[in-house]
Design an enzyme around this catalytic site. Sequence first.
Site, mmCIF file in Angstrom:
data_model
loop_
_atom_site.group_PDB
_atom_site.id
_atom_site.type_symbol
_atom_site.label_atom_id
_atom_site.label_comp_id
_atom_site.label_asym_id
_atom_site.label_seq_id
_atom_site.Cartn_x
_atom_site.Cartn_y
_atom_site.Cartn_z
ATOM 1 N N SER A 176 27.125 -40.315 26.112
ATOM 2 C CA SER A 176 28.171 -39.735 26.955
ATOM 3 C C SER A 176 28.661 -38.419 26.382
ATOM 4 C CB SER A 176 29.354 -40.702 27.070
ATOM 5 O OG SER A 176 30.481 -40.085 27.667
ATOM 6 N N TYR A 189 35.412 -46.652 23.453
ATOM 7 C CA TYR A 189 34.232 -46.267 24.229
ATOM 8 C C TYR A 189 33.531 -45.066 23.592
ATOM 9 C CZ TYR A 189 31.573 -44.349 28.212
ATOM 10 O OH TYR A 189 30.588 -43.837 29.024
#
Length: 285
Positions: A176, A189
């Site tokens: 990400s 995350y």
Amino acid sequence: MTKTKTVSKMQEAELPGLEAELDPKPEWQPRYPGSGRLDRKVAIVTGGDSGIGRAVAVLFAREGANVVISYLEEDEDAQATAEMVEEEGGKAVIIAGDIGERDHCREVIDLAIRKFGQIDILVNNAGEQHPDKDITDISDKQLKRTFQTNVYGMFYMVQAAMPHLKPGAAIINCTSVTMYKGADELLDYSATKGAITAFTRSLSQNLVEKGIRVNGVAPGPIWTPLNPFGGASEEKLEHFGESTPMGRPGQPNEVAPCFLFLACEDSSYMSGQVLHPNGGVIVGS
């Protein structure tokens, strides 16, 4: 389409959400005709029921692949994705379960071998996120759960797949943009995505002599069920994607071609690399 299910129902709050209930709907349709780049290949796509995973599964099918779609329990989305794969001429098998459990990952791999006899591409796309403005709000349960899905799941899938991966196989991990620029409400995350990038680079070196390429894709803000169904705060969601240079969130079909490139022979001289479909955000590679 064949369906296998190995999971009990979980609370809706723990799910990534149904794409069937999302408005507006994400754009998953491939943007160009296929050219046979994945003819006779077999791909496993985790989190393949919706969002980026759906777009990847359908694009792979357009390019000639058969696809095993792994998902948690979003049956309606998974069945719809399987139908889309078959409309493109591919064969689809769907299997529900928790990739954070080693035994389930073995079941996914065993299913692929039983149905198709081979595995050529492993796309580790499934993930989960939970927004928290204060690090002290992150519970022990949430911290373990996020790492179990996002990191342990990738290890388990690769470990289970290794006996069946031959020279020329490709592993593609979804990291990400948050790994590179951080995210103030996604501490756990973002940490998992950093781990995934390190795993990708290390695994690429570990497997290069076996002729197996390992690469990653680091999407920016993409319009999928992950954020509107609990993955982002209402404040963040209201302006989702506006901070990118392009001023908008991306669509799943703008990300899927990165996975295709890394899955096929077009990227035969690439391993340990990460592609960045992120709306123009400049990050370190």
